[in-house]
Design a protein around this motif. Structure first.
Motif, short mmCIF file in Angstrom:
data_model
loop_
_atom_site.label_atom_id
_atom_site.label_comp_id
_atom_site.label_asym_id
_atom_site.label_seq_id
_atom_site.Cartn_x
_atom_site.Cartn_y
_atom_site.Cartn_z
N GLU A 144 0.72 -1.12 -0.03
CA GLU A 144 0.10 0.18 0.12
C GLU A 144 0.76 1.49 0.04
OE1 GLU A 144 -3.64 2.11 2.61
OE2 GLU A 144 -2.65 0.11 3.10
N HIS A 145 1.74 1.11 0.84
CA HIS A 145 2.81 2.47 1.02
C HIS A 145 3.26 2.77 -0.54
CE1 HIS A 145 5.73 5.32 2.09
NE2 HIS A 145 6.58 4.54 1.59
N GLY A 146 4.02 1.46 -1.09
CA GLY A 146 4.68 1.70 -2.25
C GLY A 146 3.73 2.29 -3.17
N LEU A 147 2.64 1.64 -3.52
CA LEU A 147 1.76 2.21 -4.61
C LEU A 147 1.46 4.04 -4.17
CD1 LEU A 147 -0.95 -0.60 -4.78
CD2 LEU A 147 0.86 0.18 -6.48
N GLN A 148 1.38 4.34 -3.16
CA GLN A 148 1.10 5.54 -2.73
C GLN A 148 2.36 6.59 -2.88
OE1 GLN A 148 -0.14 5.66 1.27
NE2 GLN A 148 -2.19 4.84 0.87
N GLN A 149 3.71 5.99 -2.67
CA GLN A 149 4.73 6.33 -2.63
C GLN A 149 5.21 6.87 -4.27
OE1 GLN A 149 6.74 8.04 -0.60
NE2 GLN A 149 8.89 8.26 -1.58
N CYS A 150 4.80 5.91 -5.04
CA CYS A 150 5.38 6.03 -6.41
C CYS A 150 4.50 7.31 -6.88
CB CYS A 150 5.26 4.89 -7.23
SG CYS A 150 3.21 4.36 -7.45
N GLN A 151 3.41 7.70 -6.45
CA GLN A 151 2.62 8.63 -7.19
C GLN A 151 3.69 9.93 -6.95
OE1 GLN A 151 -0.22 8.14 -8.83
NE2 GLN A 151 0.36 5.97 -8.46
N LYS A 152 4.38 10.10 -5.90
CA LYS A 152 5.10 11.50 -5.87
C LYS A 152 6.17 11.48 -6.88
CE LYS A 152 4.95 11.12 -0.63
NZ LYS A 152 5.92 11.07 0.47
N PHE A 153 6.31 10.54 -7.94
CA PHE A 153 7.60 10.59 -8.76
C PHE A 153 6.70 10.53 -10.24
CE2 PHE A 153 9.14 8.60 -5.35
CZ PHE A 153 10.52 9.16 -4.84
N SER A 154 6.97 11.59 -11.18
CA SER A 154 6.76 11.50 -12.52
C SER A 154 7.61 12.15 -13.38
CB SER A 154 5.31 12.37 -12.57
OG SER A 154 5.63 13.66 -12.65
N TRP A 155 7.80 11.70 -14.55
CA TRP A 155 8.75 12.05 -15.48
C TRP A 155 8.32 13.61 -15.87
CZ3 TRP A 155 12.83 10.04 -15.69
CH2 TRP A 155 13.15 8.48 -15.72
N ASP A 156 6.93 13.94 -16.01
CA ASP A 156 6.53 15.44 -16.25
C ASP A 156 7.20 16.43 -15.15
OD1 ASP A 156 5.57 14.81 -18.75
OD2 ASP A 156 3.46 14.64 -17.64
N ALA A 157 7.30 15.75 -14.14
CA ALA A 157 7.71 16.65 -12.95
C ALA A 157 9.34 16.88 -13.01
CB ALA A 157 7.47 15.94 -11.59
N SER A 158 9.84 15.50 -13.31
CA SER A 158 11.34 15.66 -13.54
C SER A 158 11.77 16.59 -14.55
CB SER A 158 11.96 14.28 -13.59
OG SER A 158 11.95 13.37 -12.48
N ALA A 159 10.87 16.34 -15.96
CA ALA A 159 11.29 17.20 -16.94
C ALA A 159 11.12 18.62 -16.58
CB ALA A 159 10.22 16.85 -18.00
N LYS A 160 10.06 19.07 -15.85
CA LYS A 160 9.93 20.30 -15.53
C LYS A 160 11.18 21.00 -14.69
CE LYS A 160 4.75 20.35 -15.86
NZ LYS A 160 3.48 20.21 -15.17
N LYS A 161 11.41 20.21 -13.65
CA LYS A 161 12.67 20.65 -12.87
C LYS A 161 13.71 20.70 -13.71
CE LYS A 161 11.19 18.11 -8.77
NZ LYS A 161 11.20 16.94 -7.71
N ALA A 162 14.22 19.65 -14.65
CA ALA A 162 15.34 20.07 -15.44
C ALA A 162 15.28 21.06 -16.29
CB ALA A 162 15.39 18.81 -16.36
N LEU A 163 13.96 21.43 -16.90
CA LEU A 163 13.87 22.59 -17.86
C LEU A 163 14.08 24.21 -16.78
CD1 LEU A 163 10.98 21.50 -20.06
CD2 LEU A 163 13.26 21.89 -20.83
N HIS A 164 13.55 24.00 -16.03
CA HIS A 164 13.71 25.37 -14.85
C HIS A 164 14.89 25.32 -14.51
CE1 HIS A 164 12.56 28.32 -12.17
NE2 HIS A 164 13.19 27.58 -11.29
N ALA A 165 15.79 24.43 -14.32
CA ALA A 165 17.06 24.49 -14.05
C ALA A 165 17.97 24.93 -15.13
CB ALA A 165 17.87 23.18 -13.34
#
Length: 1003
Positions: A379-400
């Protein structure tokens, strides 16, 4: 911004099937999705040909094919092979040259630590040339565990060379907070240079429904017969596989009899043997440990979903992507309490000390024997994985990247001037000079004394007389032949191009010795056409018409009843601009014209330097009027410069004759300049005579002294323009320098002048607006004087000779530092300096192979992308090689298609291994085009071009595959349409087939 993503991580044999390859591909796709106004380009290596088309397919519909660029180098280049030393070093320089040619605002290297054992090539500023670069930082594990990873001297040298590149990067995109801290601690980097962007998993890593039959087949395929404890992530000492097996062996026998430990990854033979020995030593049954070998991505999610427990015992991870993948698929996951894994799991009860075997065993047993604990982990794993997304990583990369780019721009802006060389470079200054009847000649005479503060200047001119005492006293002056013999001795070359015949000698010089171009007129067609028609340069207009605008322009010229329409339509300047090592223009409007005429041409890289104007000394209006026979109380309105239809002299004349001023005995309209020699000039004279315009006159050609007298004598000026061809009006600036209030319409570059310094009208003004402006000048003398004062101050502040000379020097030196053409010279010098033998292996006997040099030349030729329209290659190899004439039907069809699609550039080509060549000489002859034709050079390709096989060649399959890898779309005209067709209906059928194949104009 233009962001180039180097995707070799998705090509290299070491990464493309592993986590780095998957990470790079997913992040690149997300960056494309979230790019906003940024342009994302992809860079691929031709050294991995089998990977190019799959990657093009992966980004189909996301990135235009012309923005997926392939570069190449002579191979093999694996760095740890001593015999590859020269090729590997040359490849690094080639790659950086290819990147520079794309004019990036920022580069993203998806994996820097590549190429030790395969043909991947990665570096940052290895040439010493700075290109803003971000690098994905996965980890620095070999640096932390150097005794385990860097025992081999060659491997250690390779790794430390990559570390040096890493430190030269402007930005590191760390895949975890842990990796970010490593970068700062181990490389001593400031926090703002290392940004954590985290990671994510692909969409297919999720819980899915699966039939019992499918799952049974999957388990059978990998030898799974009981409940599975799973690990995936590769075999490596830090992965702690031996510790995992030992911990598994510590489980109670009854537990082991109900489970199997599946190690899901590729396993080399030596590792298999070592693991088998360990299994025997631990007295485990043969089927307790399963080594699956490589498992494709489509099977992994179901294996994660099926396992009873996923264990990740690694001593050190940059991120630990398999753990996140397993959680996303609903597996209960436990992992080491080291490096990045705690931030991935964020569940302390799921962690263990990876160096404590009993701790691993205990945690495994806890999950197996406590279903409630396993459920909480799921249950924790399924909830935890929602915190990670490629779109979020991409936005962080582009902003940097955006932040880093802004910082670099601020640093550049803080440098008030480009750092000029302490020793004056030798400059060849190629331009007409006084007394040549050219505004550019006089301009050069004003510029050179100031430019000499920055350069050791030699003048190159082709004229029998030089009437400029300052120039003859201070500069060496030679002809073009002397320059050809001594060109190599110059550090910089500067050409002044304008649209007149006095520049004739410069074209052949520029073809062999390109340099920085000062473009005074965007259109060069009048000059080139006159040179050809006067027989002083036979065929020069035809050649530039073709090189700049293709066969469509030549066909229009061949079919035109009046050449002047073609001259007015086509600028013919692209062939010069594309070869220039830098371009200086005097207005933003000239840049706009470049964007109109050369698709994809980065005119923003040009330098805009205002047109130089000297500020005249305080003038004596009374004396000037006395010399010109003008009354002290007269109102004198002048228009300066050669007369012609585009100067709208007739519009001014008609407005004047309608105005009340024409009836006033004290009011005069004077056109100061040479009258148009044709019908237009005759009509002006006739109109003046018929209107009894006693106080209207055309002076004809004036000397510089007479011209200055009229400037001093005038009360105001009217300078009108239409159909601007990119020139900047020297006459307008001259009026402003004299403090004259100027009426003008905002056409071309004149639209850029400030509102308080001129009396500006709309580009398409009415006669009433012109009449009102003239009346205002006459009636409001105080207001007009203020406008004239503002004009003089503006010229003094922005066009003064010393200021302009400094701007020239900064532009020339900026080009020498940053322009791809200038970088190419330095790249060639650097490649020439590479030793054929590695310093670590001086005993090797080696020299650079001729085949490598030929390959180097081919790849260097492709380093600079071809600007302009998309090209359609028409393969006419069969006809060209046999010198067979085209039938009437084929000619009609090809001409019709070429003229129907002016947005494309059609080029008949002929295969001449190992590449295609332009079939120019054959085409010029077949279509009766004015020549001589330019040389049949090798074809310059770019992604997005098309290849059409017209002659049915069947032996070019390899070449066509190479074209497709470069992003060229290939088609063949149906064989039922025969080459010998002559009837019109067949031609119409072929035209329709052609047009159906060609891309839409909106592509």
């Amino acid at each position: 911004m233009r962001i180039i993503i180097d995707l070799q991580a998705c090509q290299s044999t070491g990464s493309r099937h592993r986590g780095i390859g998957r990470y790079s591909l997913a992040l690149a796709k997300a960056m494309v999705r979230n790019a906003g106004e940024h342009d994302i380009w992809l860079l691929l290596s031709s050294l991995f040909p089998d990977t190019i088309q799959p990657l093009r397919d992966a980004f189909a519909g996301m990135v235009p094919q012309e923005r997926i660029v392939t570069w190449g180098a002579p191979g093999p280049v694996a760095e740890l092979v001593p015999q590859n030393y020269w090729r590997s070093r040359a490849a690094e320089l080639l790659r950086e040259q290819a990147l520079a040619a794309l004019r990036p605002d920022f580069i993203h290297v998806t994996s820097l630590f590549e190429g030790s054992g395969d043909d991947a090539v990665s570096s940052v500023a290895i040439s010493g040339e700075h290109l803003p670069t971000a690098v994905t930082l996965y980890d620095l594990i070999p640096l932390m565990y150097d005794k385990q990873y860097l025992n081999d001297p060659a491997q250690r040298a390779w790794y430390y060379r990559k570390l040096a590149s890493l430190k030269r990067a402007d930005l590191l995109l760390a895949i975890s907070d842990s990796s970010r801290q490593e970068g700062m601690d181990l490389l001593q980097l400031s926090p703002e240079r290392v940004v954590s962007i985290s990671s994510a998993v692909d969409e297919h890593f999720q819980v899915r429904s699966c039939s019992d039959e499918v799952m049974h087949a999957l388990r059978a395929r990998y030898g799974i017969t009981r409940d599975m404890v799973m690990y995936t992530g590769g075999i490596d000492i830090r992965k702690n596989i031996d510790g995992l097996i030992q911990a598994y062996a510590g489980l109670p026998l009854a537990v082991r009899q109900q489970h199997q430990l599946a190690i899901v990854c590729s396993v080399q033979k030596a590792d298999r043997e070592r693991i088998a020995a360990l299994v025997t030593q631990l007295q485990l049954a043969e089927d307790e440990i399963i080594l699956t070998g490589f498992v494709p991505d489509e099977d992994l999610p179901l294996l994660y979903q099926d396992c009873k427990l996923f264990v990740f015992p690694s001593w050190h991870e940059g991120f630990g992507l398999p753990a996140l993948e397993a959680m996303s698929c609903g597996a209960p996951v436990i992992a080491a309490n080291t490096s990045s894994l705690p931030e991935v799991l964020e569940y302390p009860d799921a962690l263990f000390d990876p160096r404590d075997i009993t701790a691993i065993t205990a945690k495994m047993l806890q999950v197996i024997e406590q279903p409630a604990f396993a459920a909480r982990l799921r249950e924790h794993g399924l909830q935890q994985c929602q915190k990670f997304s490629w779109d979020a990583s991409a936005k962080k990369a582009l902003h940097a990247i955006e932040v880093s780019h802004a910082h670099l721009q601020q640093v550049a802006a803080a440098k008030v001037h480009v750092c000029l060389p302490p020793v004056k470079p030798r400059l060849a200054y190629i331009s007409p000079l006084p007394p040549v009847a050219s505004g550019i000649a006089n301009y050069s005479a004003d510029l050179l004394p100031e430019l000499a503060d920055y350069y050791d200047i030699t003048l190159i001119a082709e004229q029998s007389q030089l009437d400029a005492p300052w120039l003859t006293a201070n500069f060496a002056i030679y002809d073009s032949q002397w320059f050809v013999e001594h060109a190599a001795s110059f550090d910089r070359v500067l050409y002044h191009f304008g649209n007149s015949a006095v520049h004739a000698y410069m074209y052949p010089l520029f073809a062999s010795y390109p340099g920085t171009v000062v473009l005074h007129d965007y259109f060069l067609s009048d000059s080139l056409a006159n040179l050809e028609m006067s027989s002083s340069r036979p065929g020069i207009w035809a050649q530039h018409l073709y090189l700049s605008h293709g066969y469509a322009a030549l066909l229009e010229r061949r079919n035109a009843a009046d050449y002047t329409t073609v001259m007015a339509k086509y600028p013919c300047s692209s062939a010069v601009l594309e070869r220039a090592e830098g371009v200086i223009v005097h207005s933003a409007y000239a840049r706009e014209l470049a964007g109109t005429w050369i698709k994809g041409w980065p005119a923003c890289q040009w330098q805009q330097v205002p047109l130089l104007r000297r500020i005249p000394a305080v003038s004596d209006k009374h004396l000037a009027r006395s010399k010109l026979g003008l009354g002290e109380q007269d109102f004198i309105l002048c228009s300066f410069g050669m007369l012609g239809p585009t100067k709208l002299n007739h519009v001014l004349l008609d407005a004047w004759l309608e105005s009340a001023l024409s009836k006033d005995a004290h009011c005069h309209l004077i056109f100061v300049g040479k009258n148009d020699p044709g019908e237009y000039g005759a009509q002006l004279q006739e109109r003046i005579a018929n209107a009894n315009g006693e106080r209207v006159r055309i002076t004809g050609f004036t000397t510089a002294e007479e011209f200055a007298l009229y400037m001093q004598a005038a009360d105001a000026a009217v300078q009108l323009r239409t159909l601007s061809r990119g020139e900047t009006s020297a006459a307008v600036l001259e009026c402003m320098a004299y403090g004259l209030p100027v009426i003008l319409n905002r056409n071309g570059a004149m639209a850029e002048l400030p509102a308080d310094a001129v009396l500006g009208m709309p580009d398409q003004f009415t006669r009433e607006e012109l009449l009102q402006a003239i009346s205002t000048l006459h009636d409001e003398s105080k207001s007009s004087q203020l406008t004239g004062q503002a004009a003089r101050q503006f010229v003094q502040a922005h066009h003064a000779p010393a200021l302009i000379a400094r701007s020239y020097a900064e532009a020339i030196e900026e080009f020498a530092l940053t322009e791809p053409a200038a970088r190419m010279h330095r790249s060639l010098e650097a490649i020439a300096d590479i030793s054929p033998v590695s310093p670590q292996h001086p005993h090797l006997q080696a020299e650079v192979a001729n085949d490598d040099l030929r390959e180097l030349a081919r790849h260097l030729a492709h380093c600079t992308p071809r600007p302009g329209k998309r090209m359609v290659m028409l393969d006419v190899s069969t006809w060209c090689q046999s010198q067979e004439a085209l039938s009437a039907g084929w000619k009609a069809a090809l001409e019709a298609v070429i003229l129907a699609r002016p947005d494309l550039r059609f080029e008949p080509v002929c295969y001449a291994g190992p590449d295609f060549r332009y079939a120019r000489s054959w085409t010029f002859e077949q279509f009766s085009l004015p020549g001589p034709a330019p040389a049949d050079d090798f074809v310059a390709l770019r992604a997005g071009d098309l290849y059409l096989d017209l002659s049915g060649c069947k032996d070019l399959q390899i070449q066509i595959m190479q074209l497709q890898q470069l992003g060229v779309t290939c088609h063949a005209i149906a064989t039922q349409i025969q080459a010998n067709m002559v009837d019109l209906s067949a031609s119409e059928a072929l035209i329709a087939k052609f047009l159906a194949i060609l891309p839409l104009q909106t592509d």
